[in-house]
Design an enzyme around this catalytic site. Sequence first.
Site, short mmCIF file in Angstrom:
data_model
loop_
_atom_site.label_atom_id
_atom_site.label_comp_id
_atom_site.label_asym_id
_atom_site.label_seq_id
_atom_site.Cartn_x
_atom_site.Cartn_y
_atom_site.Cartn_z
N LYS A 1 33.90 -4.82 -12.36
CA LYS A 1 33.92 -6.25 -12.66
C LYS A 1 35.03 -6.56 -13.68
CE LYS A 1 32.60 -10.51 -13.12
NZ LYS A 1 33.07 -11.45 -12.08
N ASN B 1 32.14 -18.71 -4.53
CA ASN B 1 31.56 -18.39 -5.83
C ASN B 1 32.42 -18.98 -6.93
OD1 ASN B 1 32.97 -16.31 -7.81
ND2 ASN B 1 33.57 -15.73 -5.73
N LEU C 1 34.43 -15.05 -14.30
CA LEU C 1 34.71 -13.83 -15.09
C LEU C 1 33.69 -13.58 -16.19
CD1 LEU C 1 38.61 -13.96 -15.42
CD2 LEU C 1 37.26 -12.41 -14.01
N CYS D 1 42.37 -14.94 -10.24
CA CYS D 1 41.02 -15.51 -10.31
C CYS D 1 41.11 -17.03 -10.23
CB CYS D 1 40.30 -15.09 -11.59
SG CYS D 1 38.68 -15.88 -11.69
N ASN E 1 42.68 -12.01 -3.05
CA ASN E 1 41.57 -12.56 -3.82
C ASN E 1 41.02 -13.75 -3.01
OD1 ASN E 1 39.82 -13.41 -5.94
ND2 ASN E 1 41.25 -12.59 -7.44
#
Lengths: 256, 304
Positions: free
Chosen positions: B45, B69, B73, B130, B192
Amino acid sequence: MKKVSDCTVNQIIWLNENNFLLELIAPDSLPDIRPGNFAELRIDDSRDVFLRRPFTILETDKTNNTIRFFIKIIGAGTRKLGTLSEGDQVNMIFPLGNSFSIPVKGPVLIVGGGSGIAPFILLAKELQNQGIPITFLFGGRTHQEILLIDQYKAFGEVFITTEDGSAGEKGVVTQHSVFNKIANYNMIYACGPEPMMKAIGNIAHHHNKSCEVSLENMMACGFGACLCCIVETKSGNQRVCTEGPVFNINDLTWQI
Amino acid sequence: MADLSVKIGDLQLKNPVMTASGTFGFGEEFADFIDLNRLAGIVVKGLTPKLREGNPYPRMAETASGMLNTVGLQNRGVDYFINHIYPRIKDLDTHIIVNVNGSTVEEYIEVTKKINKLANVPAMELNISCPNVKEGGMAFGVSCPSAMAVTKAVREVYDRTLIVKLSPNVTAIDDIAIAVEEAGADAVSLVNTFLGMAIDAEKQKPILSTITGGLSGPAIKPIALRMVWQVSQAVEIPVIGMGGIMDATDAIEFILAGASAIQVGTANFIDPQVSVKIIEGIDEYLEQHDIDSIAELVGALNID
């Protein structure tokens, strides 16, 4: 230890047109299952219902390795589960989550709203084994949402509220007269819609009673990997699937 | 049994299957389900310099053949990882790869320097993709100069295998891949998640707390596959493919498109044993097709 098992549908028992009991047979002996634990069911192998669905474990029978769920049809996944027949396969991950704590002494009050009745048969069995007296209070919109009452009556007194007055006292659970005797209870458990659990939490808090609630946040995995089902607690965000689903209201950040 | 081993930078992998960051916790969450030592690597993670609580609930929306989602983080910070988690997983017979995040170049460097000291972390994945954080994250991954700058800065302080995880939310992902290759990346991993959103029509509200989130699962596979193909044509360094891989056939497709290795992500949520099943499936495929080594299959797509 958590397991992934291909289970077989033993039976589906319809309680009414929207609610049924699903009974699965596990391929090998059941692991230790605690009150409050849940399982993640794979609906089918297609991608129409992409993720698994979490369900509280209603009952278990170690003699024939069966496990029962109380299921309310709320969407495509639960609808598909209702179309299963005896002999069909269902992949299951279980047992998941933490469990309710058992107080040193009773009596206890158990409050369930709608399908929030599901975690309490295993809990009632455990409490009964410990000799702790139980009072149940179940609420729904109408009498059609008041289910499994006969089963619960075997464990203690059952009170009912319905919003339309079609069974028990008219109103919502928090208005029930049992709360006039709240001082008698040593511990309160609640499961149901979040506003209901907060209202029960509020009563418990103001009467200084220990109170545990079982949450049902949306999950992608159910075993601690996705971090989607979090709830805010006094020690930061925690996973409902792993640190929960049972939380003491004092650990949550609810404004009560 | 065919030779499944592949090499990514200095990293020797026993097979081409790793698990994707954010979908496999720190491995421990899956220890009841599989033998973690079977995996080539676990990308843990994403870590940041300090604890992050992540985004508010709701963080997830199921979509057709996929999910959105917006975890944001959530993690306990790099120091917590080093002191509490790393000691528990460092002796696994699989490569522990740390996914490194930051809001600024300085933060990326701070985490990288700490990771660089861990004997049993032979590689890092620099996350410039991200989509769910307000600062940093994807912002670095959507322009060539910023992707190059952060990769270069991290390269200067990192001795081991440096994988850069690319965002698909760009016009030309091959240009970004070339930029990070020039900046010193040993490999790229892609893709990603795709920025997406879900709406509850009855409530007339977004489902996710942050309105938008990252889309993953088989819904994105065709686009991911195209991007892996495109990037593998553009760079010399190895490509690690991911995006909706659900089974060994999906993995083989990515390898044919040019991926030297693959990562399994969202599928882990549905079947916690899927990563090992994919390793076994790849082996069977090679056997059936009479191929001695997985390396022969990398980019072997027949386009005649």
